[in-house]
Structures are given as structure tokens and as C-alpha cells.
Design a protein around this motif. Structure first.
Motif, mmCIF file in Angstrom:
data_model
loop_
_atom_site.group_PDB
_atom_site.id
_atom_site.type_symbol
_atom_site.label_atom_id
_atom_site.label_comp_id
_atom_site.label_asym_id
_atom_site.label_seq_id
_atom_site.Cartn_x
_atom_site.Cartn_y
_atom_site.Cartn_z
ATOM 1 N N TYR A 3 55.880 -84.410 -44.286
ATOM 2 C CA TYR A 3 55.488 -82.876 -44.795
ATOM 3 C C TYR A 3 56.544 -82.562 -45.567
ATOM 4 N N ASN A 8 55.752 -73.659 -45.847
ATOM 5 C CA ASN A 8 54.583 -73.857 -45.913
ATOM 6 C C ASN A 8 54.393 -75.230 -45.773
ATOM 7 N N PRO A 9 54.591 -76.304 -44.936
ATOM 8 C CA PRO A 9 54.830 -77.089 -45.164
ATOM 9 C C PRO A 9 53.715 -78.587 -45.722
ATOM 10 N N VAL A 21 34.976 -85.248 -62.398
ATOM 11 C CA VAL A 21 33.616 -84.398 -61.712
ATOM 12 C C VAL A 21 33.138 -85.033 -62.733
ATOM 13 N N VAL A 50 38.092 -94.621 -41.234
ATOM 14 C CA VAL A 50 37.472 -93.164 -40.652
ATOM 15 C C VAL A 50 36.963 -92.860 -42.162
ATOM 16 N N PRO A 52 34.308 -91.723 -45.655
ATOM 17 C CA PRO A 52 33.316 -91.667 -44.982
ATOM 18 C C PRO A 52 32.635 -93.023 -46.554
ATOM 19 N N GLN A 53 31.360 -93.358 -46.054
ATOM 20 C CA GLN A 53 30.848 -94.150 -46.809
ATOM 21 C C GLN A 53 30.865 -94.921 -48.503
ATOM 22 N N GLY A 54 31.349 -95.296 -49.362
ATOM 23 C CA GLY A 54 31.643 -95.475 -50.333
ATOM 24 C C GLY A 54 33.130 -95.576 -50.915
ATOM 25 N N PHE A 55 33.983 -95.127 -49.824
ATOM 26 C CA PHE A 55 35.318 -94.865 -50.009
ATOM 27 C C PHE A 55 36.171 -96.204 -48.812
ATOM 28 N N ARG A 160 27.534 -93.251 -68.482
ATOM 29 C CA ARG A 160 27.987 -92.420 -67.257
ATOM 30 C C ARG A 160 29.847 -93.102 -67.689
ATOM 31 N N GLN B 10 22.372 -88.449 -61.614
ATOM 32 C CA GLN B 10 23.100 -88.824 -62.631
ATOM 33 C C GLN B 10 23.431 -88.109 -63.121
ATOM 34 N N PRO B 18 28.877 -80.394 -57.781
ATOM 35 C CA PRO B 18 27.893 -81.262 -57.835
ATOM 36 C C PRO B 18 28.020 -81.135 -56.299
ATOM 37 N N ASN B 24 27.416 -87.279 -47.064
ATOM 38 C CA ASN B 24 28.126 -88.420 -48.030
ATOM 39 C C ASN B 24 29.421 -87.717 -47.087
ATOM 40 N N GLU B 25 29.278 -86.787 -46.514
ATOM 41 C CA GLU B 25 30.666 -86.637 -46.062
ATOM 42 C C GLU B 25 31.350 -86.711 -44.559
ATOM 43 N N LEU B 26 32.817 -86.554 -44.706
ATOM 44 C CA LEU B 26 32.913 -87.353 -43.436
ATOM 45 C C LEU B 26 32.577 -87.190 -41.716
ATOM 46 N N ASN B 27 32.287 -87.488 -41.129
ATOM 47 C CA ASN B 27 31.090 -87.113 -39.529
ATOM 48 C C ASN B 27 29.781 -86.710 -40.176
ATOM 49 N N ARG B 30 23.897 -90.253 -39.976
ATOM 50 C CA ARG B 30 22.579 -90.178 -39.746
ATOM 51 C C ARG B 30 21.909 -91.783 -38.966
ATOM 52 N N PHE B 251 33.221 -82.268 -48.531
ATOM 53 C CA PHE B 251 34.604 -82.592 -50.147
ATOM 54 C C PHE B 251 34.474 -81.759 -51.063
ATOM 55 N N HIS B 335 51.691 -79.470 -37.358
ATOM 56 C CA HIS B 335 51.273 -79.210 -38.463
ATOM 57 C C HIS B 335 50.524 -78.248 -38.108
ATOM 58 N N ARG B 360 52.878 -69.909 -39.152
ATOM 59 C CA ARG B 360 51.593 -68.775 -40.370
ATOM 60 C C ARG B 360 51.549 -68.220 -40.450
#
Lengths: 177, 612
Positions: A3, A8-9, A21, A50, A52-55, A160, B10, B18, B24-27, B30, B251, B335, B360
Motif C-alpha cells: 500500500y 489515504n493508503p 471505452v 477470480v 470474471p469471464q473473458g479476463f 472495431r 458493437q 456502456p 459479466n461482472e465479478l460474482n 449464470r 465494472f 486497509h 478514514r
């Protein structure tokens, strides 16, 4: 994780560069600092369990504590831009001289030539492969380039943008995934 | 209805943020296979909907059932609505990009009246008719839950079934009931009959309102097998109830982007304007161990670095002074910081303040609600000027310099003296700060005085009271604005009262309002709680066309003998108790906190529901 110091660490994580984007990428790099040692293998496995799908983390490298940040050593980015239709002649014409665009700066709108930011390009069917400047001082603005192309290539089309690679200096070219 | 999400994706670059629409977020959960698909809808933008704790509890409770798949959708921002319409795309779930029309149940969380037009957007984009009676046999069952369901009459014609009260067990019962009905091949009507047997379910089409000379008179049950009075569902033991499991991590930044740790439900204070204070009774606390376990697993599975205690009045948690140090001790080295919202002035200790400070610094909010002691007694806000000044003084001494004070204007019996009392209080807070030695206090004071317009709500002692007219509210706002001038460090913030008036109409409305709602929607009304989207004319034209007089609902004082449009709903707290509270209010007599002895709000029938 390590950290930062101060009131504010925050975690010492910094991406080499931001991706606009709506763009996709198969090569993003990030500096992460740890407070205790961890192997690259542990890191890759831990992250991939951990994310998410696609990463996915494809590769990790250990660097010296005093190594320069990724932002400081990045030089260029390789893009693959897929068009709904693409005219090679229009691209060649665009690249044959200065590309003057209006850019928003602190002092208001300013005319700039972005041609020097394009290091290399080639056209394969409806794809434009492009190597553009990307360093701490500035980068090739793809949106402005596409606007300029619109003048040479009128009509309705979409594009794209995908990042294939980030190139760092010191001979350290990072391979595409 | 086939829908190609990749094609839409697209085009998403054209809309603002967007990430609201890609899922597709974490957790995220589906499920390929499920016997019942439940679309959980929040009729506001993603950042707001994702911040709603109740929806997260429901999402976890439903997905914990093996045969049920629960997926989310939020109201599309106007730019996205346009994109969907132009391309004839349906509204879809974020989990599997399934058009909402293909789900078995569509369930809305209704937290505030001003989101109602967004319900219509979401139904229309799913090709589902607005009114329950117009839906075909094979269409989804459209349901809702949340605080608005204690008077759902203005939207009753839209919903096939309405869930009243705590949702975590109720929604599972509803899903299972529909699943069984589906397996048996039941008709829509048969399914609704089965649903009506579940405690907490209200089937609006089984009851018919009666009017006389343009006034609501009563509501009549027309389906013999339905309960006489649909009754609010209560979860008895929160320690055993589902919580939020592994919450989805977005996200993009959302409004409440942190772990919400619910420590208890209900409130014992009995502030007479506060609907939540009556409709979530009785108080049910979670054990410290449950809270700590939840905190640990939630931090581990999300990576959040902030925890916020969640309840109607966190300072009233019976073991707050044990819990706060435990949380800080365990999480500060990781933290993770702690925020304590909705703290009451009188339940606050300096020690805790200093501990929060060490992790904090967040802003401090106090809610005296009214400017004079007389009016605070009327609303039963058991807080004195002394309490407030002592608390802010403690806070200033601990180095805080940003304080927010919440007030309401337009409260019953209010006079100009009460309004000017708000400015007096603000002046005293400001003086408290500036009378401290410079080295002891923070840099500059930021004192936000926020004044909202009072909206009388059903199932509160003020449910019979009229709201101040628009002109009167505006006059009072300006009076206060003027009186606050020149006080060091003060910023005044207030809301557009037209929206509060419309909220008052819908809060205590009857079924005749549905036509006006649909008309306003057709005139372009959307996101009405957002000042920048609110279209006054859309509503004016709609009310005119449908012959609705807003004053009949908002400003009129109702007779205690009147049958109220929501009185067929049993919210556990009795009408006799509310009447008694109103009488005491008008005499400015306080009622004690029910932790200090029972005030009998449940009557005889439900007396044993409360363990306080």
C-alpha cells in the motif's frame, strides 16, 4: 499487496495505459507491488481463479524493486482495426501527407498533425494494422484518425478497434497473446 | 424473439457508460438449466439499482434455489432506450442476454414512487402489455416488492401479484409456487389463486375498488378464496435468513460502492413521519458473530475496501460499542475502512468517532428533521438542541469539519417560527465550530443544510394529513434560504417541490392514477426522480386528460372515518395505534422508544411478533 503511504493508503497497482471505452484488447500490462514475496506462477493462478469471464492473466514477470514503471518504458501500441468496409487507396492517401486534426487541449481546440504518431501501417482486406505512438508524453488518438479517414473514405461504415500489443523499449518487445 | 447481443454490443459505444449494459461482472451467477427463470428488475439506472441492498438479498435467495435462475435488468438510460427502440432490440438480462419476455416471472423492486414510469419503459421494451388484464396466458407473471407495495393501488392494475414485506423468504415461496403451477400446466388465473394463499402476497385483480361521487369509498374482495386482508410478511430470525452471498462487483462506480452490512431491521424510535419506522417493525437484530462472519466473507469475495453498517438507525444496535471496535480491529490492517451512516445524534459516542477517524474520514450527517423542539415533539424525533450541539462539538474536536444537517419542511402544524428555527440551529452549529480555538478545529467549516419537502406516507400517523401546497412549500424554502444568509460555512440544498407533490399523489393514491401514469409515460415522462429528466408538462397534460386532481390526493386532509385506499392491506401495525399517534402528535406529545416499554403498536393479534 503493498500500500502507498499517507493518509489515504491505496494499493500499488498501476496499469501501463488506459484502453478507450468500447475498444477490446488482448494485451494489457499492469505493475503490481507486493509487501511479501509471491511467485509469478502463484500470482497468475490466483488471479485467474477470480477474474470474471473473458479476463485472464496470460503472463507475469518479476522485476526489480527499482525498475522503471511500465508507463515510463512503453513506446508504442499495435492495433487491429476491423472495418465493415475498407478502401486501401483511401488509407494510403491519408498516410501520404500530414494528417491535420482538431484536438482539444488545455488552451482550447488546436490544430495538430497526428501523422508522426503513426509509426507503421498495413492493410489486409478489411483490416487496418497500425503501430502508433504510446508513451508517457502522448499517444496516437485512434478516434481522431478515424475521423480523418472519414473524409477520404465517405459513406457509412463502422470500425472495431482491438489492441494486439504494447511495445516497451529496452528491446523488450512483449509478445502478443 | 431472437436477439443478437453481439450485434448490440458493437453499437454500445454510442451510449453513455456502456458498462451498464454488458453484464459479466465479478460474482455474476449464470445457470444454463433452470426450471424457473426469474428476472429481477430495478426501475432505475444501473448505478442506483446495483446499490440496492434488498435486490442483492433477493438475487442470492433466489439463486440459492437449485431450480431457479435469477437474472438482473435495470432501466435503460434514455440514450440506451433510443438505441434499443431504433434497432427493435428487446430489453435483456445482464446474465445471459435473454429478452425479459422469455422469463417465467418478472419482479420489480419498488423503492420510491417516482420510478413508476420506468416500469412502463421496461415492460414496453419487453413487449409485455402494461395492464395485467391484457396479458396472454404464456406471458411472464409480473410481480413487485419493496416499500412502495404498502400502497400499491396506483400501480395495482399493472401487477399480476404484489409481494408485501420482507422479501427473502417470500420471493422464494412465490418462485416455487409459480414453478409448481407451471409443471402442473395451470392457467394464469389458477396460478394467481395459488399465489394468493402465500402469506405476503396480494393479487390486485381479486379486489375491486368502489367510488362514489368521484371519491374512493371502499375496496371489495371479488375472489372468494382470496384473503380478506393480505398481510405483510415478516422474517422472524435474520440470523437464519439469506444474506447477500457473493455480491456482484460492478465494472463502473455505483452510488453505494462498498459492502453494506445489515445489522438489524426495523426501528424502535417511532418518528411519526417515517414510513420505514412503521413498516419494518419489529426490530430484529443480527448477532455480532453473524455480522462479523458476513463482513469477513463479503470482503474476501469482493475485494472491497469499505464497509458500511446498514440499518435504519445504526447507533441503536444494542451492541454497537462492541461491534465497531471489533470491526475496526479486524479490518484496519487489511486497509478496510468503516462508514457509519444513519447515526442518530443521541446514540453517538466520541470514542467511536475517534476510531472511525483513525481509519478514514467520511462526512458526518445528522437529522434533526425540524427546527424547534415543539415541532420535533410533534414528529416524535426525540432529539434536543443540546444533543445536536454536543455531538457536533465532539465531532469538531475530533477534527471533522464537514457536517450535513437534514430537515423537512411542510410538516404538520409547522409555522414560520419552525422554519426560522432551522436557521437558528444552523447558526448555533456554525458558532460552535468557529468559537473553538483555531488549532483545535479543522480548516474551514462545510455545513450543508438540506431541506426536503414532507410527503405524508401510508401506514404512518400522518397518513391522514395534507401536504402543503406547492406555493406554500416554495414560500417556506425561500424564507429559509433568506434566513440562512450570512451564516459562516452554510450551504443550502433543497429539491424541486413539484416532484414532492407528485410523490405525495402517488404515495396515497388509488387505482384511478394508473391511467394518468400511462398517459404521462406516453407524453415522454421517464426517470421522474431525476431533476434533469423530470417533465412537468407531461404530467400536467396527463392529469388533465384523465381528470385527476392532484390536490385530492396530496393536499386534502383526510377524515379519520374515511376508508383509505390501502386499508385492506394488513401491515401488522394497527390503524388504531396510528390514530392514537396522530392525536398525540397534534398535541406535541412524544411517545417513548419501544425499547423502553411496549407502546402496543401491533394490537393483540400480533403482539407476540415483537421480541423487543
Amino acid at each position: 499487496m503493498a500500500y502507498s503511504q499517507g493518509f489515504n493508503p491505496h494499493q500499488l497497482v498501476s496499469f501501463a495505459t488506459a484502453l478507450a471505452v468500447g475498444y477490446t484488447s488482448s494485451s494489457e500490462w499492469v505493475d503490481v507491488k507486493f509487501s511479501q514475496s509471491i511467485t509469478t506462477d502463484e500470482f497468475v493462478k490466483g488471479m485467474n481463479s477470480v477474474l470474471p469471464q473473458g479476463f485472464a492473466v496470460a503472463e507475469a514477470k518479476e522485476v526489480a524493486d527499482n525498475a522503471k514503471s511500465l508507463t515510463a518504458i512503453m513506446r508504442a501500441s499495435e492495433y487491429e482495426i476491423t472495418f465493415s468496409k475498407l478502401d486501401k487507396n483511401a488509407v494510403d492517401e491519408l498516410m501520404s501527407s500530414d494528417i491535420t486534426v482538431m484536438k482539444r487541449t488545455k488552451g482550447g481546440m488546436k490544430e495538430v498533425n497526428i501523422r508522426p504518431d503513426v509509426f507503421a501501417y498495413s492493410v489486409i482486406e478489411n483490416k487496418l494494422l497500425l503501430t502508433g505512438r504510446l508513451d508517457a508524453a502522448g499517444s496516437l488518438n485512434i478516434e481522431l484518425l478515424l475521423c480523418a479517414l472519414k473524409e477520404k473514405m465517405p459513406g457509412e461504415w463502422t470500425a472495431r478497434v482491438h489492441r494486439n500489443n504494447i511495445i516497451f523499449n529496452e528491446g523488450e518487445k512483449v509478445t502478443a497473446l | 424473439m431472437k436477439f443478437d447481443f453481439n450485434k448490440l454490443e458493437q453499437q454500445l459505444g454510442k451510449v453513455e457508460k456502456p458498462a451498464r449494459y454488458v453484464g459479466n461482472e465479478l460474482n455474476i451467477i449464470r445457470k444454463e438449466e433452470a426450471k424457473l427463470r426469474f428476472a429481477l428488475l430495478f426501475p432505475d439506472v444501473y448505478e442506483i439499482g446495483m446499490s440496492h441492498l434488498g435486490s442483492r438479498i433477493i438475487y442470492n435467495a433466489l439463486n440459492s434455489c437449485e431450480d431457479v435462475a435469477c437474472e438482473r435488468a435495470y432501466a435503460p438510460w434514455p440514450d440506451m432506450e433510443k438505441l434499443l427502440r431504433e434497432n427493435a432490440y428487446p430489453l435483456y438480462s445482464l446474465e445471459t442476454y435473454t429478452p425479459l419476455g422469455e422469463f417465467d416471472i418478472i419482479g420489480f423492486s419498488l423503492l420510491y414512487e417516482m420510478c413508476y414510469t420506468n416500469i412502463l419503459t421496461m415492460l414496453e421494451l419487453s413487449s409485455i402489455p402494461f395492464l395485467s388484464k391484457d396479458r396472454a396466458e404464456d406471458m411472464p407473471i409480473v410481480v413487485c416488492g419493496g416499500p412502495c407495495t404498502c400502497n400499491s393501488e396506483p400501480i395495482a392494475d399493472i401487477f399480476d401479484a404484489i409481494m408485501i414485506g420482507d422479501g427473502e423468504e417470500l420471493v422464494v415461496d412465490v418462485a416455487k409456487c409459480v414453478m409448481q403451477a407451471k409443471e402442473k400446466g395451470c392457467s394464469r388465473h389458477e396460478t394467481l389463486i395459488a399465489l394468493s394463499k402465500i402469506e405476503g402476497v396480494y393479487i390486485p385483480s381479486f379486489y375491486e375498488p368502489q367510488y362514489e361521487n368521484g371519491s374512493f369509498k371502499a375496496i371489495k374482495k371479488i375472489e372468494p378464496s382470496a384473503p380478506d386482508r393480505p398481510t405483510r410478511r415478516i422474517v422472524k430470525d435474520l440470523d437464519k435468513a439469506a444474506y447477500i452471498g457473493k455480491p456482484i462487483v460492478p465494472f463502473l462506480p455505483i452510488t453505494h460502492d462498498r459492502i453494506a452490512l445489515e445489522i438489524f431491521r426495523g426501528c424502535t424510535r417511532g418518528c411519526r413521519f417515517c414510513q420505514a419506522g412503521f413498516i419494518y417493525r419489529p426490530v430484529r437484530e443480527r448477532e455480532i458473530d453473524t455480522v462479523m462472519d458476513n463482513a469477513r466473507s463479503l470482503i474476501n469475495c469482493t475485494g472491497y475496501d469499505e464497509i458500511s453498517l446498514f440499518s435504519l438507525s445504526s447507533g441503536d444496535y444494542s451492541k454497537i460499542h462492541e461491534l465497531v471496535p471489533q470491526l475496526i480491529d479486524e479490518f484496519s490492517e487489511k486497509h478496510v475502512s468503516l462508514a457509519l451512516p444513519s447515526l442518530r445524534i443521541d446514540s453517538f459516542l466520541k470514542d467511536d468517532l475517534e476510531k472511525i477517524q483513525s481509519v478514514r474520514k467520511t462526512g458526518l450527517t445528522f437529522a434533526p428533521e425540524a427546527g424547534t423542539q415543539r415541532l420535533r415533539d410533534v414528529i416524535n424525533k426525540g432529539v434536543t438542541e443540546e444533543d445536536l450541539l454536543r455531538s457536533v462539538s465532539d465531532a469538531f474536536e475530533s477534527g471533522w469539519n464537514s457536517v450535513k444537517l437534514y430537515f423537512m419542511i411542510g410538516l404538520p402544524t409547522e409555522t414560520d417560527e419552525d422554519i426560522l428555527g432551522i436557521a437558528d440551529l444552523a447558526r448555533k452549529v456554525s458558532r460552535t465550530f468557529y468559537s473553538m480555538p483555531k488549532e483545535k478545529r479543522g480548516k474551514g467549516l462545510r455545513l450543508v443544510v438540506s431541506a426536503s419537502s414532507f410527503v405524508p406516507k401510508p401506514f404512518t400517523p400522518f397518513q391522514w394529513e395534507g401536504q402543503d401546497t406547492l406555493e406554500e412549500l416554495r414560500r417556506k424554502q425561500l424564507l429559509l434560504k433568506d434566513a440562512l444568509k450570512g451564516i459562516r460555512g452554510v450551504e443550502f440544498s433543497y429539491h424541486e417541490s413539484v416532484i414532492s407533490e407528485l410523490e405525495a399523489v402517488f404515495a396515497r393514491g388509488d387505482r384511478r392514477l394508473a391511467a394518468a401514469l400511462i398517459e404521462a409515460y406516453k407524453n415522454g415522462a421517464r426517470f421522474d426522480s431525476w431533476d434533469e429528466h423530470f417533465k412537468k408538462e407531461a404530467w400536467e397534460v396527463a392529469f388533465e386528460k384523465c381528470g385527476i386532481d392532484g390536490a385530492y390526493y396530496a393536499n386534502r386532509r383526510r377524515e379519520e372515518s374515511e376508508v383509505l385506499p390501502w386499508s385492506h392491506i394488513d401491515m401488522i401495525v394497527t390503524e388504531e395505534y396510528l390514530k392514537k399517534e396522530l392525536e398525540k402528535a397534534l398535541e406535541a406529545k412524544p411517545t417513548k422508544d419501544c425499547r423502553k416499554g411496549c407502546n402496543g403498536c401491533f394490537g393483540n393479534k400480533y403482539a407476540d411478533y415483537c421480541k423487543v
